[in-house]
Design a protein around this motif. Structure first.
Motif, PDB file in Angstrom:
ATOM      1  N   THR A 127     -61.393  37.439 -21.090  1.00 25.16           N
ATOM      2  CA  THR A 127     -60.921  36.954 -19.791  1.00 25.16           C
ATOM      3  C   THR A 127     -60.060  35.708 -19.942  1.00 25.16           C
ATOM      4  OG1 THR A 127     -62.879  37.851 -18.692  1.00 25.16           O
ATOM      5  CG2 THR A 127     -61.639  36.172 -17.506  1.00 25.16           C
ATOM      6  N   LYS A 150     -56.312  29.615 -12.311  1.00 25.63           N
ATOM      7  CA  LYS A 150     -56.939  30.165 -13.516  1.00 25.63           C
ATOM      8  C   LYS A 150     -55.977  30.135 -14.702  1.00 25.63           C
ATOM      9  CE  LYS A 150     -60.145  33.263 -11.106  1.00 25.63           C
ATOM     10  NZ  LYS A 150     -60.493  34.690 -10.816  1.00 25.63           N
ATOM     11  N   GLU A 151     -54.710  30.467 -14.441  1.00 31.89           N
ATOM     12  CA  GLU A 151     -53.703  30.435 -15.499  1.00 31.89           C
ATOM     13  C   GLU A 151     -53.530  29.014 -16.043  1.00 31.89           C
ATOM     14  OE1 GLU A 151     -51.052  33.995 -13.409  1.00 31.89           O
ATOM     15  OE2 GLU A 151     -50.187  31.995 -13.726  1.00 31.89           O
ATOM     16  N   LYS A 209     -51.151  35.475 -19.192  1.00 30.28           N
ATOM     17  CA  LYS A 209     -50.475  35.554 -17.890  1.00 30.28           C
ATOM     18  C   LYS A 209     -49.825  34.229 -17.494  1.00 30.28           C
ATOM     19  CE  LYS A 209     -53.251  39.273 -15.875  1.00 30.28           C
ATOM     20  NZ  LYS A 209     -54.246  39.641 -14.830  1.00 30.28           N
ATOM     21  N   SER A 210     -50.333  33.122 -18.022  1.00 32.64           N
ATOM     22  CA  SER A 210     -49.797  31.812 -17.628  1.00 32.64           C
ATOM     23  C   SER A 210     -48.347  31.615 -18.061  1.00 32.64           C
ATOM     24  CB  SER A 210     -50.675  30.695 -18.220  1.00 32.64           C
ATOM     25  OG  SER A 210     -50.497  30.583 -19.624  1.00 32.64           O
ATOM     26  N   ALA A 255     -56.568  28.010 -18.113  1.00 28.83           N
ATOM     27  CA  ALA A 255     -56.621  28.730 -19.391  1.00 28.83           C
ATOM     28  C   ALA A 255     -55.536  28.251 -20.345  1.00 28.83           C
ATOM     29  CB  ALA A 255     -56.495  30.229 -19.150  1.00 28.83           C
ATOM     30  N   LYS A 256     -54.380  27.881 -19.802  1.00 33.52           N
ATOM     31  CA  LYS A 256     -53.243  27.490 -20.638  1.00 33.52           C
ATOM     32  C   LYS A 256     -53.548  26.256 -21.473  1.00 33.52           C
ATOM     33  CE  LYS A 256     -48.216  27.305 -20.217  1.00 33.52           C
ATOM     34  NZ  LYS A 256     -47.096  27.328 -19.248  1.00 33.52           N
ATOM     35  N   ASN A 312     -56.756  36.556 -21.478  1.00 32.00           N
ATOM     36  CA  ASN A 312     -55.957  37.290 -20.496  1.00 32.00           C
ATOM     37  C   ASN A 312     -55.241  36.337 -19.534  1.00 32.00           C
ATOM     38  OD1 ASN A 312     -54.978  39.577 -19.093  1.00 32.00           O
ATOM     39  ND2 ASN A 312     -56.658  39.433 -17.627  1.00 32.00           N
ATOM     40  N   TRP A 313     -55.952  35.331 -19.030  1.00 38.78           N
ATOM     41  CA  TRP A 313     -55.336  34.379 -18.109  1.00 38.78           C
ATOM     42  C   TRP A 313     -54.337  33.476 -18.830  1.00 38.78           C
ATOM     43  CZ3 TRP A 313     -55.105  35.335 -13.286  1.00 38.78           C
ATOM     44  CH2 TRP A 313     -56.138  35.990 -12.626  1.00 38.78           C
ATOM     45  N   THR A 314     -54.605  33.195 -20.095  1.00 37.98           N
ATOM     46  CA  THR A 314     -53.659  32.379 -20.862  1.00 37.98           C
ATOM     47  C   THR A 314     -52.358  33.128 -21.092  1.00 37.98           C
ATOM     48  OG1 THR A 314     -55.548  31.377 -22.018  1.00 37.98           O
ATOM     49  CG2 THR A 314     -53.374  30.969 -22.929  1.00 37.98           C
ATOM     50  N   HIS A 364     -55.042  32.562  -8.767  1.00 36.67           N
ATOM     51  CA  HIS A 364     -54.552  33.082 -10.049  1.00 36.67           C
ATOM     52  C   HIS A 364     -53.779  31.992 -10.802  1.00 36.67           C
ATOM     53  CE1 HIS A 364     -54.722  37.660  -8.922  1.00 36.67           C
ATOM     54  NE2 HIS A 364     -55.865  37.021  -8.725  1.00 36.67           N
ATOM     55  N   ARG A 365     -52.970  31.244 -10.058  1.00 39.23           N
ATOM     56  CA  ARG A 365     -52.233  30.133 -10.681  1.00 39.23           C
ATOM     57  C   ARG A 365     -53.191  29.105 -11.262  1.00 39.23           C
ATOM     58  NH1 ARG A 365     -46.830  29.521  -9.179  1.00 39.23           N
ATOM     59  NH2 ARG A 365     -46.052  31.031  -7.660  1.00 39.23           N
TER      60      ARG A 365
END
Length: 467
Positions: A356, A456-457, A363-364, A460-461, A359-361, A453-454
């Protein structure tokens, strides 16, 4: 009294780390970040630095020596080939970094997904006469592992030498009973940097992500596929695992074996004698392949530089298939610059993910990619684990390395670079077929994604340097 002793030792350790950062730190921003962590997070900052912060290129686990056998091989590399001349700068870069020359006499077979790959592997293992060398990041027990055990037993009875390296963390689930069975039948099996208290801090972050099989110096395999039944039966959560592997018959297999031998020494402190193969200088037919190893002990990040060079020299297109595109600043700028310059840059990424946070990283970075004109396709059928770069119908990279900082700076990886037009066209066609089945993202739509979503990205980034 004990508190005073602890504080003194802590201060001494902190000062020594600060001095090391000032002397060996390469990136000012990274050095500043670690200095802030050490001074603002008592104990925890130092522990984090010891686990993931040290500059392994300065504090090497081992120093490879120049192999005199390579000199005679390099002298034979002289060919009037259009693709060879076109990619001369990349070829020279890799050779300077790794001491691995391009090899000219290789036959290649693309192996897509687990069933086809392991069928080819077992067919070639059955034909082994002298030795079998295997190296895997993940070696899991199950149907494949049991089938390998039976084959090993048969080949050892035929006086074939079998050596196996498995990563100490990636293959942590490998049981003592299975390892005992390997030992009983005569397989020499060793973990790479195993989980041990005494070496925990120094080795945890440096994993051997390579997947290599070499048979009798003649046949080699590498790519993204590990020894795991999920490649045959799928995954309960992710569905079918899709991946790409490469069968190499020719001199490039010798270079794969050289990598195995160096890793074997690191894992066992044992040397394996090897001879340079005899090469006919007049035999230059076959595909040009250059094997590219990369790891934290190298002076430069050879695979990152190879990717950078492929991207920045592309004139028409660069197509990337990879589940973990978490680029370094250099690769990020190279991709954006190429796309903004009119190069057709496309990415094929798995819609599903096995992590997870990862995945968010991944997408970032999508918004910045899309804004630069990079096309992104999400592959919806199961989990796409392939690691491929193809460019300009001229060059292909296929191997174990992701497009992320971990693969560039912390893992031991290996890629095969192929300089062949037909091979590149085949991978391009495969990319276009898979992307045609996928979901294309669009910048205007993607910028309207939910704020959560932003968030979470963005969170994660922060972890991208260690993922």
């Amino acid at each position: 009294m004990w508190l005073i002793i602890f504080l003194v030792l802590y201060i001494i350790l902190a000062i020594s780390i600060v001095l090391s950062l000032l002397i060996h730190g390469v990136k000012p921003a990274k050095t500043l970040g670690w200095l802030l962590a050490i001074f603002t997070i008592p104990v925890g900052g130092i522990l984090l630095y010891l686990m993931i912060g040290r500059n392994r290129r300065k504090q090497k686990l081992y120093h490879s020596k120049k192999d005199e056998k390579l000199s005679s091989l390099h002298q034979n590399v002289s060919v009037e080939n259009e693709l060879y001349k076109r990619n001369k700068k990349i070829i020279h870069l890799i050779q300077r970094n790794t001491d691995h020359a391009p090899t000219l006499t290789n036959e290649l077979t693309l192996l897509k997904d687990g069933k086809i790959t392991f069928q080819s592997i077992f067919d070639d293992l059955e034909k082994a006469k002298d030795y079998i060398h295997l190296q895997y990041y993940i070696f899991e027990e199950g149907e494949l592992a049991n089938k390998l055990l039976e084959l090993f037993k048969k080949k050892i009875a035929q006086n074939v030498k079998i050596r196996l390296i498995y990563d100490g963390i990636g293959s942590y689930s490998l049981s003592k009973s299975y390892l005992k069975k390997l030992k009983v039948i005569g397989v020499e099996a060793y973990p790479f940097l195993p989980f041990r208290f005494g070496r925990f801090l120094s080795s945890l972050n440096y994993r051997n992500h390579r997947k290599i099989i070499v048979i009798d110096d003649k046949i080699g395999f590498t790519g993204g596929i590990n020894v795991s039944d999920k490649y045959l039966k799928g995954d309960p959560n992710l569905g079918t695992w899709h991946d790409m592997h490469l069968r190499i018959e020719g001199l490039a297999a010798w270079y794969l074996n050289r990598i195995f031998i160096l890793d074997w020494y690191l894992a066992t402190k044992q040397s394996i004698a090897t001879k340079a193969p005899i090469i006919d200088p007049n035999k230059i037919h076959g595909k040009i392949v250059q094997i590219v190893p990369s790891g934290p002990d190298d002076d430069f990040s050879s695979i990152e530089q190879a990717y950078f060079s492929i991207i920045t020299t592309a004139k028409e297109y660069v197509y990337i298939t990879n589940p973990y595109i978490i680029p370094s600043q250099a690769i990020l700028h190279a991709l954006q610059t190429a796309a903004l310059s009119g190069v057709d840059v496309r990415m094929l990424v798995s819609e599903s993910a096995d992590s997870t946070i990862v995945n968010w990283t991944v997408k970032s970075y999508f918004e910045s990619f899309l804004k630069a004109g990079i096309k992104i396709f999400l592959y919806p059928d199961g989990f796409l684990h392939s690691k491929i770069v193809v460019s300009d119908n001229a060059i292909v990279s296929i191997g174990t390395a992701n497009v992320d900082i971990r693969s560039f700076h912390q893992n031991y990886e290996v890629n095969a670079i192929v300089y062949n037009s037909d091979f590149a066209k085949k991978l391009k066609e495969d990319f276009l077929i898979d992307s045609g089945k996928s979901i294309e993202l669009h910048y205007e739509v993607y910028t309207r994604r939910p704020w959560i979503h932003r968030l979470k990205e963005g969170a994660a980034k922060i972890l991208s340097p260690i993922l």
